[in-house]
Motif scaffolding. Structure first.
Motif, PDB file in Angstrom:
ATOM      1  N   ALA A 192      43.991  45.536 -62.370  1.00 39.39           N
ATOM      2  CA  ALA A 192      44.788  46.594 -61.466  1.00 39.39           C
ATOM      3  C   ALA A 192      43.625  47.123 -60.261  1.00 39.39           C
ATOM      4  N   ALA A 193      42.454  47.097 -60.510  1.00 35.20           N
ATOM      5  CA  ALA A 193      41.808  47.717 -59.554  1.00 35.20           C
ATOM      6  C   ALA A 193      40.329  47.142 -59.068  1.00 35.20           C
ATOM      7  N   GLY A 194      40.289  46.128 -59.456  1.00 30.10           N
ATOM      8  CA  GLY A 194      38.763  45.308 -59.420  1.00 30.10           C
ATOM      9  C   GLY A 194      37.846  45.685 -60.377  1.00 30.10           C
ATOM     10  N   PRO A 195      36.725  45.233 -60.553  1.00 28.56           N
ATOM     11  CA  PRO A 195      35.597  45.464 -61.508  1.00 28.56           C
ATOM     12  C   PRO A 195      34.989  46.654 -61.053  1.00 28.56           C
ATOM     13  N   ILE A 196      35.480  47.752 -61.219  1.00 19.87           N
ATOM     14  CA  ILE A 196      34.751  49.259 -60.823  1.00 19.87           C
ATOM     15  C   ILE A 196      33.527  49.281 -61.748  1.00 19.87           C
ATOM     16  N   ALA A 197      32.319  49.310 -61.111  1.00 17.98           N
ATOM     17  CA  ALA A 197      30.977  49.215 -61.938  1.00 17.98           C
ATOM     18  C   ALA A 197      30.793  50.355 -62.658  1.00 17.98           C
ATOM     19  N   PHE A 198      30.326  50.369 -63.866  1.00 14.40           N
ATOM     20  CA  PHE A 198      29.401  51.571 -64.497  1.00 14.40           C
ATOM     21  C   PHE A 198      30.516  52.538 -65.092  1.00 14.40           C
ATOM     22  N   VAL A 199      31.641  52.605 -64.853  1.00 16.40           N
ATOM     23  CA  VAL A 199      32.488  53.415 -65.680  1.00 16.40           C
ATOM     24  C   VAL A 199      32.473  53.278 -67.080  1.00 16.40           C
ATOM     25  N   ALA A 200      32.570  52.019 -67.759  1.00 14.34           N
ATOM     26  CA  ALA A 200      32.424  51.573 -68.920  1.00 14.34           C
ATOM     27  C   ALA A 200      31.100  51.932 -69.403  1.00 14.34           C
ATOM     28  N   LEU A 201      30.116  51.782 -68.711  1.00  9.35           N
ATOM     29  CA  LEU A 201      28.789  51.968 -69.171  1.00  9.35           C
ATOM     30  C   LEU A 201      28.519  53.744 -69.190  1.00  9.35           C
ATOM     31  N   SER A 202      28.917  54.290 -68.312  1.00 13.30           N
ATOM     32  CA  SER A 202      28.504  55.623 -68.341  1.00 13.30           C
ATOM     33  C   SER A 202      29.445  56.644 -69.018  1.00 13.30           C
ATOM     34  N   ALA A 203      30.582  56.412 -68.965  1.00 15.03           N
ATOM     35  CA  ALA A 203      31.647  57.185 -69.354  1.00 15.03           C
ATOM     36  C   ALA A 203      31.382  57.791 -70.796  1.00 15.03           C
ATOM     37  N   PRO A 204      31.184  56.771 -71.696  1.00 11.61           N
ATOM     38  CA  PRO A 204      31.109  56.894 -73.075  1.00 11.61           C
ATOM     39  C   PRO A 204      29.727  57.906 -73.305  1.00 11.61           C
ATOM     40  N   GLN A 205      28.752  57.574 -72.776  1.00 14.52           N
ATOM     41  CA  GLN A 205      27.509  57.987 -73.141  1.00 14.52           C
ATOM     42  C   GLN A 205      27.733  59.530 -72.543  1.00 14.52           C
ATOM     43  N   LEU A 206      28.073  59.852 -71.220  1.00 11.35           N
ATOM     44  CA  LEU A 206      28.190  61.172 -70.811  1.00 11.35           C
ATOM     45  C   LEU A 206      29.081  62.072 -71.982  1.00 11.35           C
TER      46      LEU A 206
ATOM     47  N   ALA B 229      40.172  43.803 -68.952  1.00 11.90           N
ATOM     48  CA  ALA B 229      40.959  42.926 -68.092  1.00 11.90           C
ATOM     49  C   ALA B 229      41.945  43.670 -67.574  1.00 11.90           C
ATOM     50  N   ALA B 230      42.999  44.153 -68.179  1.00 11.73           N
ATOM     51  CA  ALA B 230      44.101  44.941 -67.614  1.00 11.73           C
ATOM     52  C   ALA B 230      43.642  45.780 -66.588  1.00 11.73           C
ATOM     53  N   ALA B 231      42.404  46.652 -66.887  1.00 12.09           N
ATOM     54  CA  ALA B 231      41.843  47.494 -65.839  1.00 12.09           C
ATOM     55  C   ALA B 231      41.383  46.737 -64.611  1.00 12.09           C
TER      56      ALA B 231
ATOM     57  N   PRO C 281      51.267  56.745 -57.565  1.00 13.64           N
ATOM     58  CA  PRO C 281      50.749  55.313 -58.289  1.00 13.64           C
ATOM     59  C   PRO C 281      49.316  55.449 -58.103  1.00 13.64           C
ATOM     60  N   ARG C 282      48.795  55.571 -56.963  1.00 14.12           N
ATOM     61  CA  ARG C 282      47.214  55.425 -56.809  1.00 14.12           C
ATOM     62  C   ARG C 282      46.525  56.271 -57.787  1.00 14.12           C
ATOM     63  N   ILE C 283      46.975  57.537 -58.026  1.00 13.31           N
ATOM     64  CA  ILE C 283      46.349  58.056 -59.064  1.00 13.31           C
ATOM     65  C   ILE C 283      46.728  57.885 -60.441  1.00 13.31           C
ATOM     66  N   LEU C 284      48.021  57.399 -60.669  1.00 10.38           N
ATOM     67  CA  LEU C 284      47.989  56.796 -62.082  1.00 10.38           C
ATOM     68  C   LEU C 284      46.944  55.810 -62.223  1.00 10.38           C
ATOM     69  N   VAL C 285      46.948  54.782 -61.282  1.00  9.02           N
ATOM     70  CA  VAL C 285      46.232  53.587 -61.503  1.00  9.02           C
ATOM     71  C   VAL C 285      44.557  54.113 -61.952  1.00  9.02           C
ATOM     72  N   GLY C 286      44.317  55.052 -61.084  1.00 10.78           N
ATOM     73  CA  GLY C 286      42.958  55.429 -61.281  1.00 10.78           C
ATOM     74  C   GLY C 286      42.744  56.198 -62.578  1.00 10.78           C
ATOM     75  N   LEU C 287      43.611  56.967 -63.168  1.00 12.02           N
ATOM     76  CA  LEU C 287      43.753  57.662 -64.567  1.00 12.02           C
ATOM     77  C   LEU C 287      43.467  56.628 -65.514  1.00 12.02           C
ATOM     78  N   LEU C 288      44.540  55.650 -65.199  1.00  6.82           N
ATOM     79  CA  LEU C 288      44.611  54.732 -66.490  1.00  6.82           C
ATOM     80  C   LEU C 288      43.505  53.709 -66.609  1.00  6.82           C
ATOM     81  N   VAL C 289      42.965  53.211 -65.281  1.00 11.65           N
ATOM     82  CA  VAL C 289      42.003  52.512 -65.071  1.00 11.65           C
ATOM     83  C   VAL C 289      40.634  53.120 -65.875  1.00 11.65           C
ATOM     84  N   GLY C 290      40.480  54.222 -65.202  1.00 10.11           N
ATOM     85  CA  GLY C 290      39.280  55.115 -65.750  1.00 10.11           C
ATOM     86  C   GLY C 290      39.271  55.355 -67.370  1.00 10.11           C
ATOM     87  N   ALA C 291      40.370  55.401 -67.752  1.00  8.26           N
ATOM     88  CA  ALA C 291      40.351  55.681 -69.353  1.00  8.26           C
ATOM     89  C   ALA C 291      40.317  54.343 -70.078  1.00  8.26           C
TER      90      ALA C 291
END
Lengths: 343, 373
Positions: B293-307, B288-290, B102-112
């Motif tokens: 589930a996991a709190g406001p994890i910083a900077f993934v939304a900012l950096s993932a699209p640019q990378l 909001a859904a992410a 479950p933890r891994i799935l939350v991580g995958l879904l939140v990151g995506a």
């Protein structure tokens, strides 16, 4: 100034009269707010007691509250307000950006991050220690944001984004430190909110010299900043020393923001609102904007503090929250203005 | 502004003198191929983007296997895969299915989700920094969650609900405040920044109201963490993801056209405001859904699209590659957090904040040199 009406070269005499009268009226307003700040608080007391406490104290009951709590708090509000207002005015002129503000550009967050590190890693507990770290953090972050925001070619969006990004990164760091050290969290969560409540005479004596130097510097910078606002080419043609003005302005902002942040924690939006308010009265001349900002910013800060004390009595709303709640709508209104598009 | 035009011409001549940077649109358009079927249908395929997507998915899967295998009870990677396919021992089955998956799935879904939301907002604001955590939604969600923690001592479910409501209300508020005969990218960003500053003050106020225990819980939540996630977090997130991804995919093409500017998009027949509203709604919901589930994890939304954009060498943030990048990034950061800080576990949000902060500085410097921001 981008969004002010350019002053006509021979300023009509009546304008001077209006400006001087306005400044006097502002001083009167400031005195009234100071009185309110001393008279109102968690404990309501008759005005005669306030008078007694101020001028004829015998050190018991309400006299103690007036002397030990409310007077220092008012003095700190005066100092911090003037510092933040002037810092905002200098920053807006330096960056030629109507949205420049120490809080939004990450300077306060820089000071906070440095103070957090000092408390948690170096075990610094006294304000004397804080101040130097706050200066260091403020200086580093203000220089960084200025450079990242595009220095001379900065536009409002780029600068604001650089500031926000720096703030976000620094708050991430601050949160991490707080999580690893819950004693630091207990201290810091009250400091990071921005409040005048912990004011005492010792604090004021510590920060007053820095703010004093900063205020004098800001007032002296009025003329050079006027030249800077015409654009680099014109200013250079007029014989202004641009490099010196920029460096002195950065020193001034760092002194003012560092000292104010060390003493009360990060307070946003005061430095943003006041210069705009003042410019509506004085026009774009920095020599007038500076003294007005120095008088009216404490009016705003102390006013916000009094409001915060009265609305949730006997608890209180920290001044940083009240200024954010007042300042946010003002900021959004500025952004929505048509002229912003051209900056 | 005489000076700014002067400097920008200077930088452009400088870049022309050098060989063209790899990320320039010219080099990418050559690699796109059109596949035509007999029935008159045609699909544009970018082999490089597809390859990057597959590679990143592979990285995310590898990180998942490693993360599932590590911990107090170690499982070899081969056994992890076997267990995931349903051929494991009973002990392995319990540890993997109940505790770690479950933890891994939350991580995958939140990151995506975060990465998708980020690439939507970066496209809409036409600015690599206009991501939802910069323009206030993260702070809005935090206000909701902190309210639930501090004012009501709420359960985990109440906290997630608070985050969801806070993020959505903030999204609507920012959109409405930025509305003035249409929403322009720069106004959206600046209004968001203003709203974020106000909400940060509110968050700090709520922290001072809390007891130390609640305050610690609140700060932990605000940093963003994958610790202690179970199936109750997975299902709502999965539902939101499955519902929203088709919408996003459907509007992906109008989104690309929108990047050319409102006038050009109108001229090409894109319903500009509707496309923008739908995409914003989808972006806010994903965020909001992410966050719930996991709190406001910083900077993934900012950096993932640019990378992802840099890897695919496409002109804009591509949605599929961004999502895969977000998932991979978050799991790798989680693994780094587990390895680097050992038993004194720091939440994954700290790692993403530090990594993201460094990345951001680099981004600001390079983009400024290229005169793009």
């Amino acid at each position: 100034m981008p969004d002010g009406v350019p002053a006509q070269p021979p300023v009509p005499r009546s304008r001077h009269v209006v400006r001087i009268a306005g400044l006097l009226a502002s001083v009167v307003l400031l005195v009234l707010v100071c009185v309110a700040s001393i008279a109102f608080g968690a404990k309501s007391m008759p005005l005669s007691d306030v008078w007694h406490g101020l001028f004829d104290s015998d050190g018991v009951g309400n006299d103690v509250i007036v002397r030990e709590v409310r007077v220092p708090r008012t003095l700190l509000g005066l100092l911090a307000g003037a510092a933040l207002g002037l810092a905002g005015a200098v920053m807006q002129a330096l960056t030629r950006n109507p949205l420049a503000e120490p809080g939004l550009l990450g300077v306060n967050a820089g000071a906070s991050a440095a103070v957090v590190s000092a408390i948690s890693f170096l075990g610094v507990t006294s304000l004397t220690g804080y101040v130097w770290f706050a200066f260091l953090g403020a200086a580093v972050v203000s220089a960084l944001v200025y450079v990242l925001g595009g220095s001379r070619a900065a536009n409002p969006v780029r600068l604001a984004l650089a500031g926000t990004a720096a703030t976000a990164a620094l708050y991430g760091y601050i949160n991490a430190v707080q999580l690893l050290d819950s004693a630091a969290l207990d201290k810091l969560r009250f400091w990071t909110v921005g409040s005048l409540a912990s004011a005492d005479m010792e604090t004021i004596a510590k920060v007053a010299p820095f703010i004093g130097v900063g205020v004098v510097l800001a007032l002296l910078l009025g003329r050079p900043l006027n030249a800077l606002e015409m654009g680099d080419d014109t200013a250079r043609a007029l014989g202004a020393n641009l490099g010196r003005t920029r460096v002195l302005s950065m020193v001034c902002v760092t002194l003012l923001c560092g000292a104010a942040t060390a003493a009360c924690g990060p307070i946003v939006f005061v430095g943003l609102m006041i210069p705009h308010l003042v410019r509506a009265i004085t026009g774009p001349d920095m020599r007038w904007i500076m003294p007005y900002a120095a008088v009216l910013a404490p009016v705003l800060l102390l006013g916000a503090d009094v409001i915060g004390r009265l609305v949730t009595r006997p608890a209180e709303l920290q001044v940083g929250i009240v200024t954010a709640l007042i300042g946010g709508p003002v900021f959004i209104q500025l952004v929505r203005r048509k002229r912003m598009a051209k900056l | 502004m005489k000076t700014s035009t002067k400097t920008s011409t200077k930088t452009s001549t400088k870049t022309l003198a050098k060989p063209l940077p790899e990320a320039s649109p010219k080099s990418s358009t050559g690699s796109v191929r059109a596949v035509r079927t007999g029935g008159g249908l045609s699909v544009r395929v970018d082999p490089r983007a597809a390859l990057v997507f597959l590679l990143l998915t592979g990285v995310a899967f590898a990180a998942s296997v490693v993360l599932i295998g590590s911990g107090d009870f170690r499982i070899a990677p081969g056994d992890v895969v076997a267990t995931l396919l349903g051929n494991g021992t009973a002990a392995h089955e319990f540890v993997v299915q109940e505790l770690r998956l479950p933890r891994i799935l939350v991580g995958l879904l939140v990151g995506a989700s975060l990465a998708l939301s980020g690439s939507i907002f970066q496209s809409l604001s036409r600015n690599p920094l206009g991501s939802p955590d910069v323009i206030g939604f993260g702070q809005g969600a935090a206000v909701g969650a902190l309210g639930a923690i501090v004012l009501f001592q709420g359960t985990a479910l109440a906290v997630a609900g608070g985050a969801l409501v806070g993020g959505l209300v903030t999204g609507v508020a920012v959109y409405l405040l930025a509305w003035k005969r249409g929403v322009h990218g720069y106004r959206l960003v600046l209004v968001g920044i203003g709203v974020a500053a106000v909400l940060t003050a509110v968050n700090h106020y709520l922290l001072t109201k809390a007891s130390l225990v609640d305050a610690t819980r609140a700060v932990l939540w605000m940093t963003g963490s994958l610790d202690g996630r179970d199936w109750t977090q997975v299902w709502p997130l999965l539902a939101a993801f499955v519902l929203l991804v088709p919408v996003v995919a459907w509007y992906a093409r109008p989104l690309r056209v929108l990047e050319m500017g409102d006038d050009a998009a109108y001229a090409l027949g894109v319903p500009v405001e509707r496309a923008r509203l739908v995409m914003m709604a989808a972006g806010v919901l994903l965020m909001a859904a992410a966050t719930a589930a996991a709190g406001p994890i910083a900077f993934v939304a900012l950096s993932a699209p640019q990378l992802a954009r840099r890897l695919t060498r496409s002109p804009g943030p591509g949605l599929a590659a961004s999502a895969a990048m977000g998932a991979a990034l978050l799991l790798v950061a989680d693994w780094v957090a587990a390895v680097a800080f050992g038993d004194r576990q720091l939440p994954v949000g700290v790692v993403t904040a530090v990594l993201g902060g460094c990345y951001l500085l680099w981004l600001l410097v390079t983009e400024r040199r290229a005169g793009r921001i």
